[in-house]
Design an enzyme around this catalytic site. Structure first.
Site, PDB file in Angstrom:
ATOM      1  N   CYS A   1      42.632   7.352 -35.222  1.00 34.14           N
ATOM      2  CA  CYS A   1      43.044   7.780 -33.881  1.00 34.14           C
ATOM      3  C   CYS A   1      42.627   9.210 -33.585  1.00 34.14           C
ATOM      4  O   CYS A   1      43.184   9.861 -32.702  1.00 34.14           O
ATOM      5  CB  CYS A   1      44.546   7.602 -33.700  1.00 34.14           C
ATOM      6  SG  CYS A   1      45.012   5.868 -33.602  1.00 34.14           S
TER       7      CYS A   1
ATOM      8  N   LYS B   1      46.327   8.456 -50.278  1.00 35.98           N
ATOM      9  CA  LYS B   1      47.496   7.959 -49.565  1.00 35.98           C
ATOM     10  C   LYS B   1      48.663   7.660 -50.517  1.00 35.98           C
ATOM     11  O   LYS B   1      49.818   7.925 -50.219  1.00 35.98           O
ATOM     12  CB  LYS B   1      47.135   6.712 -48.754  1.00 35.98           C
ATOM     13  CG  LYS B   1      46.180   6.998 -47.592  1.00 35.98           C
ATOM     14  CD  LYS B   1      46.703   8.120 -46.796  1.00 35.98           C
ATOM     15  CE  LYS B   1      45.976   8.618 -45.588  1.00 35.98           C
ATOM     16  NZ  LYS B   1      44.882   8.004 -44.956  1.00 35.98           N
TER      17      LYS B   1
ATOM     18  N   SER C   1      45.989   6.249 -38.279  1.00 36.09           N
ATOM     19  CA  SER C   1      44.652   6.034 -38.831  1.00 36.09           C
ATOM     20  C   SER C   1      43.663   5.645 -37.731  1.00 36.09           C
ATOM     21  O   SER C   1      43.971   4.815 -36.876  1.00 36.09           O
ATOM     22  CB  SER C   1      44.697   4.935 -39.888  1.00 36.09           C
ATOM     23  OG  SER C   1      45.564   5.316 -40.922  1.00 36.09           O
TER      24      SER C   1
ATOM     25  N   ARG D   1      32.950   4.310 -43.896  1.00 37.67           N
ATOM     26  CA  ARG D   1      33.440   5.682 -44.129  1.00 37.67           C
ATOM     27  C   ARG D   1      32.384   6.544 -44.802  1.00 37.67           C
ATOM     28  O   ARG D   1      31.487   6.045 -45.483  1.00 37.67           O
ATOM     29  CB  ARG D   1      34.667   5.629 -45.040  1.00 37.67           C
ATOM     30  CG  ARG D   1      35.839   4.838 -44.445  1.00 37.67           C
ATOM     31  CD  ARG D   1      36.941   5.725 -43.998  1.00 37.67           C
ATOM     32  NE  ARG D   1      37.932   5.023 -43.189  1.00 37.67           N
ATOM     33  CZ  ARG D   1      38.954   5.637 -42.604  1.00 37.67           C
ATOM     34  NH1 ARG D   1      39.133   6.940 -42.751  1.00 37.67           N
ATOM     35  NH2 ARG D   1      39.808   4.966 -41.864  1.00 37.67           N
TER      36      ARG D   1
ATOM     37  N   ASP E   1      43.286  15.037 -42.699  1.00 41.16           N
ATOM     38  CA  ASP E   1      44.039  13.787 -42.886  1.00 41.16           C
ATOM     39  C   ASP E   1      45.460  13.983 -43.418  1.00 41.16           C
ATOM     40  O   ASP E   1      46.358  13.253 -43.029  1.00 41.16           O
ATOM     41  CB  ASP E   1      43.275  12.856 -43.832  1.00 41.16           C
ATOM     42  CG  ASP E   1      43.739  11.406 -43.761  1.00 41.16           C
ATOM     43  OD1 ASP E   1      43.838  10.870 -42.642  1.00 41.16           O
ATOM     44  OD2 ASP E   1      44.021  10.819 -44.820  1.00 41.16           O
TER      45      ASP E   1
ATOM     46  N   ARG F   1      42.603  -0.642 -46.047  1.00 38.47           N
ATOM     47  CA  ARG F   1      43.913  -0.698 -46.705  1.00 38.47           C
ATOM     48  C   ARG F   1      44.568  -2.051 -46.443  1.00 38.47           C
ATOM     49  O   ARG F   1      44.393  -2.645 -45.380  1.00 38.47           O
ATOM     50  CB  ARG F   1      44.822   0.432 -46.187  1.00 38.47           C
ATOM     51  CG  ARG F   1      44.473   1.799 -46.758  1.00 38.47           C
ATOM     52  CD  ARG F   1      45.420   2.879 -46.273  1.00 38.47           C
ATOM     53  NE  ARG F   1      45.273   3.100 -44.852  1.00 38.47           N
ATOM     54  CZ  ARG F   1      46.072   2.631 -43.907  1.00 38.47           C
ATOM     55  NH1 ARG F   1      47.154   1.922 -44.236  1.00 38.47           N
ATOM     56  NH2 ARG F   1      45.838   2.871 -42.647  1.00 38.47           N
TER      57      ARG F   1
ATOM     58  N   HIS G   1      50.857  12.864 -42.583  1.00 35.66           N
ATOM     59  CA  HIS G   1      49.528  12.345 -42.236  1.00 35.66           C
ATOM     60  C   HIS G   1      48.981  13.203 -41.095  1.00 35.66           C
ATOM     61  O   HIS G   1      48.947  12.779 -39.933  1.00 35.66           O
ATOM     62  CB  HIS G   1      49.689  10.883 -41.802  1.00 35.66           C
ATOM     63  CG  HIS G   1      48.403  10.119 -41.736  1.00 35.66           C
ATOM     64  ND1 HIS G   1      48.288   8.924 -41.059  1.00 35.66           N
ATOM     65  CD2 HIS G   1      47.182  10.360 -42.256  1.00 35.66           C
ATOM     66  CE1 HIS G   1      47.053   8.464 -41.174  1.00 35.66           C
ATOM     67  NE2 HIS G   1      46.364   9.328 -41.883  1.00 35.66           N
TER      68      HIS G   1
ATOM     69  N   TYR H   1      38.777  -0.139 -52.679  1.00 38.98           N
ATOM     70  CA  TYR H   1      38.535   0.530 -51.414  1.00 38.98           C
ATOM     71  C   TYR H   1      39.491   1.683 -51.119  1.00 38.98           C
ATOM     72  O   TYR H   1      40.706   1.533 -51.196  1.00 38.98           O
ATOM     73  CB  TYR H   1      38.625  -0.466 -50.246  1.00 38.98           C
ATOM     74  CG  TYR H   1      38.021   0.147 -49.013  1.00 38.98           C
ATOM     75  CD1 TYR H   1      36.651   0.115 -48.809  1.00 38.98           C
ATOM     76  CD2 TYR H   1      38.807   0.826 -48.096  1.00 38.98           C
ATOM     77  CE1 TYR H   1      36.077   0.730 -47.718  1.00 38.98           C
ATOM     78  CE2 TYR H   1      38.245   1.451 -46.999  1.00 38.98           C
ATOM     79  CZ  TYR H   1      36.871   1.392 -46.816  1.00 38.98           C
ATOM     80  OH  TYR H   1      36.310   2.022 -45.731  1.00 38.98           O
TER      81      TYR H   1
END
Ligand code: GTP
Ligand code: SPV
Ligand code: MN
Length: 620
Positions: free
Chosen positions: A287, A243, A285, A402, A310, A91, A263, A234
């Site tokens: 974590c 998002k 993110s 990912r 998420d 991002r 989130h 991406y």
């Protein structure tokens, strides 16, 4: 054929596209698609239906054009590898904008641009941006189609990678389109990779495996609930359902309509006594949300089932409790660090039908990333397509590599993960990646104190976004990059939801799996051992464990946390829970500066909590 709804593969000659007006309903959708097409000038328009056949033909086309690689069908059935442009791997927060009418409504933590100016710039950039390409019209539902809290959106994109990914991540296609009636509100989302195949002078431009543009703009218009994304292919920049919609735009909707878009992962926890609890947890993110959501508990008799990894949408229900759904249908998870010991459920989930992005490839056509196996293979193709050996100086997979995979493939998925009403939440957990100060687990005194926890999450930055990895930053509610309006208003909204929930509000906790000892190693083993923290949380919910109140919240009493068999010495345990008053006083001063950024939008109740923290530290 991939051409389904027959809504014209010839762009309308109607309006010029400079005044694209979103609006409710199917006619508005047709008009909007025609307007976007006349602006972007694709060769073709395809309304995607989400079918198996369409998916296969898109994937085959991408393999043929070289934009993805088919993995070996016996090793990794139905799976593919995409290698992004090395400049398009995460991002781009500094190129992400909230274009609200006033700058104050975006708040100091969002990049703001005047909506009219941004619309003008984007209209210019989107002009002719799809020349030589196919424009896909991608209807999707966030949440089960027809669910009580579900929402529909339509993304237009010139990236087939985005189409096949959105098919995994959402309920995409004909069913979602059928949800859009004359009065339905749907969110329009425009996306282009910004690399037309026909130059302004009419000459042909050669395509590349991963088209993108040096210029990237990810723009949100909260008042008109629109998304425009330019120049990136991406993840969070391009899969706009995720998002951009399910967090940034949805958070604005949620505030207006009395719910929450967060989130957060969602799990269903069953205790050895058979008690069922639902827990929502917000970590920034990279974590640990996916890992926590798919945990294989190390303690016997405990069961963790995955509902989401998420994003969660939460809403007070008719019974006065807080109910939550996972609006997504798949996982876009971090590959590095995912292995048979740390996350066996994720490893099983990605055995087949998975799109990998920026991982390494083995010589026999399988995938690999750091942590996938203890020892790396002797020879690999790295994420940039170059030969790699264990002596190579750089990692084989990009740190933000990912996997994209359907939630239904997860062995730990809960039976009610896609229930229309969601699940009732018993506890909310906030966390971050902190090498120092923040104890392994702490309980908030009440909802308001929990909102104070959420508003003061800080975390060391990860590779999920461009920027300096490791730098400490405040990431309130793990929503710093994802809140579509002024963050301080978000805190006020949370306080109001708490007022509404009253005694039925979930209990709130804070955790930190990442505290380090002075020699630099993690003090806590993490992963499946995190069940021990969940056990304590479950005991607290049942009033079965005692708590020792510290200035930073309620800590387990000595012996209250089951650490049997971990081989932690008393010293490590002390370090995990140490509340250093001097270090925390410095932290409190940073929190004061953090609040001051938001001026008088900060709820007085949170300022009072900060004053209380300072007083308690002074007395400690
Ligand atoms: P996003 O998808 O970016 O939102 O990330 P996420 O929050 O889902 O994080 P994820 O579970 O993918 O974990 C990110 C990284 O943290 C991986 O490298 C994990 O191996 C690591 N990690 C996750 N949980 C733990 C834990 O309990 N302890 C330690 N030490 N590392 C963890
Ligand atoms: C995150 O960064 O929080 C992610 C990956 O889940 S992305 O979809 O790129 O935002
Ligand atoms: Mn995430």
């Amino acid at each position: 054929s991939t051409r389904s709804t027959g809504s014209g593969s010839t762009p309308s000659t109607g309006s010029t596209g400079s005044t694209i007006e979103p609006g409710p309903g199917i006619d508005a959708l047709r008009r909007w698609v025609a307007d976007v097409a006349s602006l972007t000038q694709p060769d073709d328009i395809v309304w995607v239906d989400g079918s198996e056949e369409e998916n296969r033909s898109l994937l085959t086309g991408m393999v043929r054009s070289g934009s993805i690689v088919a993995l070996d069908d016996s090793l990794r059935p139905g799976s593919f590898l995409a290698r992004s442009d090395p400049a398009d791997v995460a991002r781009v927060e500094d190129r992400t904008f909230i274009c609200s009418a006033t700058e104050a409504d975006a708040g100091p933590t969002n990049n703001w641009r005047d909506p009219a100016e941004m619309r003008e710039e984007l209209t210019a950039r989107f002009g002719g941006s799809m020349r030589g390409r196919t424009m896909y019209v991608v209807p999707f539902s966030m949440g089960p189609v027809g669910g009580a809290i579900s929402q529909v959106g339509v993304q237009v994109t010139d990236s087939p990678y985005v189409v096949v990914s959105t098919r995994i991540m959402t309920r995409m296609g004909a069913e979602a389109l059928a949800e859009i009636g004359p009065d339905t509100e749907w969110v329009p989302a425009l996306h282009t990779v910004g690399m037309p195949l026909v130059a302004d002078d009419g000459s042909a431009v050669g395509d590349v495996p991963w088209p993108s543009n040096e210029v990237k703009i990810i723009a949100h218009f909260p008042e008109t609930r629109e998304i425009w994304s330019y120049g990136s292919g991406y993840g969070g920049n391009a899969l706009l359902a995720k998002k951009c919609f399910a967090l940034r735009i949805a958070s604005v909707m949620a505030r207006q309509d009395g719910w929450l878009a967060e989130h957060m992962l969602l799990i269903r926890l069953t205790t050895p006594a058979g008690k069922v609890l639902h827990i929502a947890a917000a970590f920034p993110s990279a974590c640990g949300k996916t890992n926590f959501a798919m945990m294989t508990p190390s303690l016997p008799g405990w069961k963790v089932e995955t509902i989401g990894d998420d994003i969660a949408w939460l809403r007070p229900g008719a019974d006065g409790r807080l109910w939550a759904i996972n609006p997504e249908a798949g996982f876009f998870g971090v590959a590095p660090g995912t292995g048979p010991d740390t996350n066996p459920a994720a490893m099983a989930t990605v055995r087949s039908n998975t799109i990998f992005t920026n991982v390494a490839m083995t010589l026999d056509g399988d995938v690999w990333w750091e942590g996938a196996t203890e020892e790396p293979p002797k020879h690999l193709i790295d994420w940039r397509g170059r030969p790699w050996t264990p002596d190579s100086p750089e990692p084989a997979a990009h740190p933000n590599a990912r996997f994209t995979v359907a939630a239904a493939q997860c062995p730990t998925i809960s039976g009610d993960w896609d229930s229309h009403d969601g699940v009732p939440i018993d506890a909310i957990v906030f966390g971050g990646r902190r090498a120092t100060n923040v104890p392994l687990v702490a309980e908030a005194e009440d909802w308001e104190h929990g909102v104070f926890f959420g508003s003061t999450i800080s975390s060391e930055q990860t590779a999920a976004a461009e920027g300096p990895v490791g730098e400490l930053r405040l990431d309130p509610f793990a929503m710093l990059p994802f809140c579509g309006y002024n963050m301080a208003d978000h805190w006020q909204h949370w306080l109001e939801i708490g007022d509404q929930l009253g005694s039925k509000a979930p209990k709130v906790f804070r955790v930190n799996w990442f505290r380090k000892s002075s020699d630099g190693g993690y003090l806590w083993p993490g992963f499946g051992e995190n069940i021990r923290v969940l056990e304590w949380i479950a005991d607290r919910l049942e009033d079965d464990a005692e708590v020792e109140w510290s200035p930073v919240g309620g800590l387990p009493r000595v012996g209250g946390l089951d650490v049997a068999g971990l081989g932690l010495d008393g010293f490590a345990l002390d370090e995990l829970f140490e509340v250093d008053a001097v270090a925390w006083s410095a932290e409190a001063e940073q929190l004061r500066a953090h609040f001051d950024r938001f001026g008088d939008r900060v709820p007085q109740r949170l300022r009072d909590r900060l004053d209380q923290l300072t007083r308690r530290l002074d007395a400690a």
